[in-house]
Write an enzyme that holds these catalytic residues in place. Structure first.
Site, mmCIF file in Angstrom:
data_model
loop_
_atom_site.group_PDB
_atom_site.id
_atom_site.type_symbol
_atom_site.label_atom_id
_atom_site.label_comp_id
_atom_site.label_asym_id
_atom_site.label_seq_id
_atom_site.Cartn_x
_atom_site.Cartn_y
_atom_site.Cartn_z
ATOM 1 N N ASN A 79 20.566 -4.821 -69.381
ATOM 2 C CA ASN A 79 20.805 -5.073 -70.799
ATOM 3 C C ASN A 79 19.940 -6.170 -71.396
ATOM 4 O O ASN A 79 20.194 -6.627 -72.508
ATOM 5 C CB ASN A 79 22.288 -5.407 -71.034
ATOM 6 C CG ASN A 79 23.198 -4.349 -70.440
ATOM 7 O OD1 ASN A 79 23.746 -4.538 -69.362
ATOM 8 N ND2 ASN A 79 23.300 -3.221 -71.126
ATOM 9 N N ILE A 88 18.666 -9.372 -75.805
ATOM 10 C CA ILE A 88 19.916 -8.964 -75.161
ATOM 11 C C ILE A 88 20.603 -7.899 -75.990
ATOM 12 O O ILE A 88 20.628 -7.980 -77.220
ATOM 13 C CB ILE A 88 20.902 -10.154 -75.034
ATOM 14 C CG1 ILE A 88 20.207 -11.339 -74.378
ATOM 15 C CG2 ILE A 88 22.133 -9.760 -74.254
ATOM 16 C CD1 ILE A 88 21.059 -12.573 -74.344
ATOM 17 N N CYS A 89 21.169 -6.895 -75.302
ATOM 18 C CA CYS A 89 21.979 -5.910 -76.003
ATOM 19 C C CYS A 89 23.442 -6.262 -75.792
ATOM 20 O O CYS A 89 23.976 -6.089 -74.704
ATOM 21 C CB CYS A 89 21.679 -4.518 -75.462
ATOM 22 S SG CYS A 89 22.704 -3.262 -76.192
ATOM 23 N N LEU A 90 24.053 -6.795 -76.821
ATOM 24 C CA LEU A 90 25.449 -7.206 -76.704
ATOM 25 C C LEU A 90 26.168 -6.818 -77.998
ATOM 26 O O LEU A 90 25.766 -7.244 -79.079
ATOM 27 C CB LEU A 90 25.508 -8.725 -76.471
ATOM 28 C CG LEU A 90 26.851 -9.320 -76.075
ATOM 29 C CD1 LEU A 90 27.306 -8.779 -74.723
ATOM 30 C CD2 LEU A 90 26.773 -10.830 -76.020
ATOM 31 N N LEU A 124 19.114 -1.619 -72.333
ATOM 32 C CA LEU A 124 17.860 -1.894 -73.036
ATOM 33 C C LEU A 124 16.703 -1.468 -72.140
ATOM 34 O O LEU A 124 15.646 -1.098 -72.606
ATOM 35 C CB LEU A 124 17.733 -3.384 -73.346
ATOM 36 C CG LEU A 124 18.204 -3.857 -74.718
ATOM 37 C CD1 LEU A 124 17.949 -5.341 -74.867
ATOM 38 C CD2 LEU A 124 17.496 -3.109 -75.831
#
Lengths: 166, 529
Positions: A79, A88-90, A124
């Protein structure tokens, strides 16, 4: 700006009673909108023993808009982009999910949670996500190599970009 | 004149000669005469098709104005409000959650009210309607302000924030994110939806207006059977029952009250008779190809090995394909290795490798030529429609002058307006017949289609020509009658073409040389419409 009081309070919370494995500093005392955060890799993960730098920058509209959080330290994770950007993929950091009452402590804990438990369904880096699912041992090996290579020494913080001043 | 000649050549030779001799006015006269014979019975059928029975190219639809859209929502909200005994603003939230499917909402709500309310972002907690309050000792969790007299607000969930933060939050959602129907309580992990009463209480009237516009928009966007008229600044919506899966069988053209005709399936301008799937492919192909296709055709050849398109940019005939490194001769397309030393003087015409390469080249060119044939006609009608319109505008001005001089009344010159409208519509249809034809595989039906296309095209070009006559001529009653006849004729030919194409589309009788977007359903049996 009305948000100063809020940010000061949050910063105080993070520095005085900092949550496990997380420490916060301000690179520039006069700029409350840019935080340097050091994450200790959670134990029982390939990241254990590593120290990861996070740059948190708060938009002028904070807390009505979400902060941006990026890794300053390279990390091998489904991620996080596998490059010098460290995006960051959050979910909580996305505009549509962000709530003004969300606190940065919660965000930082969520990032640390992501290290303990990667989310390969929303990757990601699709290739790393596939490896995480199909070849866990291979993934752990590379992740550990990254820690040994990038996350052991002093953290190199990126220069502040012009125009991003809050 | 040119185009007329071209069309004439397709007519049988006897007529051809007779018509070629005559001048233009006679030409149209002759045609009119020809068709006068068939006109009465034909018209009868047309009326049947058009009015008693729905024509194959027509769909049922209704146009709604903004106040109709508002009323529909209000009616539904009131109905749910009465049946379920909940506040109107909460009924609205429920309806939006169920995408305005009232029946499902009531059924589900009767079954398990608590879950339904929760899922929709409501709560069962009852209490006084919320209002702005000043609570001693209150600290806003967002801005951390705690000054005395700070006004605050909370939804039924009790998450209380100061009015300033609430306003900021709502303004951001509405103005910047364009959100309205799903704005939640600002609290972390509380998914209660902000109702319109609370909103009206908190924000300025300007923002309220925007909020209600956005809400209205979601009503139309939530319903599959409703679409906004895409014309600029048109506030209307159109309701039509045609579903996405029907689109390879029908081309649902609708006309808004503002006069804009568009396809309900893809909201592009009317593209009958071509189905949406083909239109999409065609437009994509045109965007990719046509700008450059002519140039490519004139200046390039394909590599005999990998078919990459190659432009010769130097004088030497020794070509090396940059992609596959194949070496060949630009002139004869044969292998360069067979060329020996005769560099610029290529005499290898009869060699086998060269002939094969040229055949392949020719084939690839044929498909390009075919495309250009259809594209040029497609583009021509688009351009001509524009020009026709320009001429109409100019003519109209002159007609006004003429009216003053000749004493004709305004109503008497309306025939020109009708002719102009007919030209626009017919050219729009003709334009798309070429895209349609491009994808059509040759069958017996193709001939009928092409005949229909030819008839309409001839009629349209003839009308277009009459239309260009000087104003002085237009005042003559003979030309006026001719134009009126031709207008009626064009309109009729267009409907005949549409009926034929639509019927075969509905029954799956066309064979296309490409896949329509949706996988084809077994042909022959169509129970739709």
């Amino acid at each position: 700006m009305a948000s100063i009081k809020r940010i000061q309070k949050e910063l105080a919370e993070c520095t005085t009673s900092s949550p496990a494995g997380i420490s916060v500093t301000l690179p520039d005392d006069s700029d409350l909108h840019r935080w340097h955060v050091t994450l200790q890799g959670p134990s029982n993960t390939p990241y254990a023993g590593g120290a990861f730098g996070l740059v948190v920058s708060l938009p002028p509209d904070y807390p009505f808009k979400p902060p941006t959080v990026t890794f300053a330290t390279r990390i091998y994770h489904p991620n996080v982009t596998n490059d010098s950007q460290g995006n960051i993929c959050l979910g909580v950091l996305k505009h549509e999910n962000w709530k003004p009452s969300t606190k940065l402590v919660g965000v930082l804990e969520a990032v640390r949670g992501l290290l303990a438990e990667p989310n390969p369904d929303d990757p990601l880096e699709a290739r790393i996500a596939d490896e995480y699912r199909q070849d866990r041992a291979g993934w752990e090996k590379t992740a550990k190599q990254y820690v040994a290579r990038y996350a052991k020494g002093e953290i190199t913080w990126p220069e502040k970009e012009e125009g991003k001043k809050a | 004149m040119d185009s007329d000649d071209e069309f004439m050549s397709a007519v049988s030779s006897d007529e051809d000669i007779a018509l070629d001799d005559s001048d233009n006015e006679d030409l149209s006269g002759a045609e009119d005469f020809d068709f006068d014979d068939d006109e009465p019975p034909d018209l009868g059928i047309l009326k049947d098709v058009g009015h008693k029975k729905k024509a194959a190219y027509e769909v049922k639809y209704t146009v709604y104005r903004p106040e109709d859209i508002q009323k529909q929502q209000d009616d539904l909200v009131n109905e749910v409000n009465m049946i379920l005994d909940i506040r109107p603003e909460e009924a609205a939230i429920l309806l939006r959650y169920f995408r305005w499917n009232k029946e499902r909402l009531i059924e589900d709500y009767m079954d398990k009210p608590r879950q339904v309310l929760e899922a929709a972002g409501l709560t069962q907690k009852s209490g006084k309607p919320p209002r702005l309050e000043v609570i001693p000792g209150f600290v806003c969790d967002i801005c951390c302000e705690d000054e005395e007299g700070l006004e605050s607000y909370a939804l039924k969930c009790g998450h209380r924030y100061c009015v300033n933060c609430y306003r900021h939050y709502l303004a951001q959602k509405i103005r910047e994110e364009g959100e309205a129907a799903r704005i939640q309580c600002p609290s972390d992990d509380c998914n209660l939806i902000i109702d319109s009463i609370s909103l009206d209480l908190l924000v300025t009237s300007e923002l309220t207006e925007r909020y209600h516009t956005l809400l209205n928009r979601t009503y139309v966007e939530d319903k599959e059977s409703l679409k906004w008229c895409p014309a600029p600044d048109c506030p209307n919506a159109v309701e039509c029952g045609v579903k996405k899966k029907d689109l390879d069988r029908i081309v649902p053209t609708v006309a808004c009250a503002c006069g804009h005709r568009f396809c309900f399936g893809c909201i592009l301008n009317d593209h009958q008779p071509a189905p949406c799937g083909l239109v999409k492919k065609w437009l994509k192909k045109c965007a990719d190809d046509s700008e450059t296709a002519n140039w490519i055709s004139a200046n390039t050849k394909e590599c005999p090995k990998c078919n990459s398109t190659i432009e010769k940019n130097g004088g030497c005939n020794h070509m090396t394909c940059r992609k596959c490194k194949h070496e060949f001769c630009w002139m004869c397309m044969g292998l360069w290795s067979e060329h020996g030393t005769s560099w610029y003087n290529c005499n290898r015409f009869e060699e086998k490798s060269g002939t094969e390469a040229r055949d392949a080249q020719a084939k690839s060119r044929v498909s390009l030529e075919r495309y250009l044939h259809y594209y040029n006609r497609y583009a021509n009608h688009e351009q001509s429609a524009r020009l026709d319109k320009d001429i109409y505008v100019k003519t109209e001005k002159k007609m006004v002058e003429l009216q003053k001089k000749s004493g004709m009344s305004w109503i008497e010159v309306q025939y020109l307006n009708e002719a102009s409208q007919a030209l626009q519509t017919c050219r729009q249809t003709l334009k798309w017949t070429y895209a349609f034809a491009f994808y059509l595989a040759r069958t017996n039906l193709t001939t009928i289609f092409e005949d229909n296309q030819k008839d309409l095209e001839m009629a349209v070009e003839a009308l277009s020509e009459m239309f260009e006559k000087p104003v002085a001529d237009l005042a003559e009653s003979k030309l006026k009658v001719d134009i009126m006849d031709k207008t009626a004729y064009c309109t009729k030919r267009r409907l005949i073409l549409l009926e034929d194409t639509a019927e075969n589309l509905a029954t799956g009788k066309w064979t296309f040389n490409t896949e329509l977007s949706a996988p084809a359903v077994s042909s022959g049996s169509s129970s739709r419409q």
